[in-house]
Design an enzyme around this catalytic site. Structure first.
Site, PDB file in Angstrom:
ATOM      1  N   GLY A 155      -1.599 -44.936  25.478  1.00  0.00           N
ATOM      2  CA  GLY A 155      -1.012 -43.602  25.536  1.00  0.00           C
ATOM      3  C   GLY A 155      -2.048 -42.565  25.170  1.00  0.00           C
ATOM      4  N   GLY A 168      -9.403 -43.533  23.952  1.00  0.00           N
ATOM      5  CA  GLY A 168     -10.058 -43.565  25.255  1.00  0.00           C
ATOM      6  C   GLY A 168      -9.143 -43.495  26.446  1.00  0.00           C
ATOM      7  CB  CYS A 169      -5.451 -43.283  26.830  1.00  0.00           C
ATOM      8  SG  CYS A 169      -5.001 -44.776  25.910  1.00  0.00           S
ATOM      9  CB  THR A 170      -7.874 -38.535  27.654  1.00  0.00           C
ATOM     10  OG1 THR A 170      -6.656 -38.290  26.950  1.00  0.00           O
ATOM     11  CG2 THR A 170      -8.217 -37.319  28.516  1.00  0.00           C
ATOM     12  CB  SER A 173      -6.208 -41.154  32.861  1.00  0.00           C
ATOM     13  OG  SER A 173      -5.274 -42.076  32.344  1.00  0.00           O
TER      14      SER A 173
END
Length: 291
Positions: A155, A168-170, A173
């Site tokens: 998330g 690191g999700c941003t 993506s």
């Protein structure tokens, strides 16, 4: 099952719930139905249970409206078993059991969004190759293209949670966003999936100009169907970071897990699709030549 607990403590929701699904065979039946096994012989083969025990457990789960018994053929009469809304409400319970087992029985008790290459958890995820993703009630993660790259992530905005592997999700993506054309050129559609709400995902997509679907598995249907690894952060069950490459027939053809390098995993996914595309194209050409 002994029902004295229910009678002695009628106000305890835990006791009431255990009276319905407290038997371990019942929980395993629910696990397998959630995985897409709906017919009696499928369940018996998967569980290795006697016909008598399975018949009793299915009957009890139907009686309590956890499962619905539906005919799929008249001659001879045959039935399949599917989760009701009440049954789908138990999916977080199954995920919590798995998370507890992964963390405390197979792990060292620490909270993490990843694992080691040699862990039992990693072996379970890599064994998904060859598994068909069932049709789910709340979301369909498979696109109508030759390939779907399905990356699961904990998330956005979880970096401050201090959970190893969660940050690191941003970046992940956005890296998929920037290389989307390369995946499309190979016939691959990219889908991201997390347990965040659709509203949270839509806000993130607008802010970061994400041009592919971000799917919500807030009800944990996909996590339960594939036994995907999870952890808890900010009071919510979160998917651990992993990537699946799925063909048009809904079969998992490749897996990346664990993922130590967020941006590198995008290149790894692209390379995996390239490798899979070559034999796929050869098979297609061979079929055309034979036709």
């Amino acid at each position: 099952m002994d029902r004295t607990t229910r009678l002695q403590d009628p106000a305890c929701a835990i006791a009431q719930a255990l009276d319905v699904v407290g038997d371990w065979w019942s929980l395993l039946v629910l696990r397998d139905v959630a995985r897409g096994l709906h017919r009696f012989e499928e369940l018996r083969s998967s569980l290795g249970v006697s016909r008598k025990v399975l018949t009793e457990r299915l009957g009890r789960l139907v009686e309590h409206r956890v499962l619905d018994r539906r005919p799929y053929t008249d001659r001879p009469p045959r039935f399949e078993y599917v989760l009701t809304d009440l049954g789908r409400g138990l999916l977080p319970v199954l995920v919590a059991f798995q998370d507890w087992g992964d963390r405390w029985l197979m792990g060292d008790g620490s909270t993490t969004a990843t694992t080691t290459q040699d862990s039992t958890e990693a072996a379970r995820v890599r064994a998904l190759v060859g598994t068909r993703i069932p049709v789910l009630e709340g979301l369909d993660p498979v696109a109508a293209t030759p390939w779907t790259v399905l990356y699961c992530y904990p998330g956005t905005g979880l970096g401050a949670a201090g959970v190893p592997g969660a940050a690191g999700c941003t970046l992940e993506s956005c890296t998929y966003r920037d290389r989307l054309g390369e995946f499309a050129a190979l016939g691959a559609t990219v889908h991201g999936v997390s347990t965040q709400t659709p509203a949270e995902q839509q806000a993130f997509a607008r802010a970061e100009r994400i041009r592919f679907p971000l799917l919500s598995d807030g009800d944990l249907e996909l996590a339960t169907a594939l036994r995907l690894p999870t952890f808890r952060a900010a009071g919510t069950a979160r998917l651990k970071r992993l990537t699946l490459v799925v063909d048009a027939g809904r079969t998992v053809r490749g897996v990346l897990y664990p993922i130590p390098d967020v941006t590198g995993s995008v290149e790894d996914a692209l390379e995996l699709v390239r490798r899979l595309t070559v034999p796929h194209d050869r098979a297609q050409n061979g079929a055309h030549e034979q036709g």
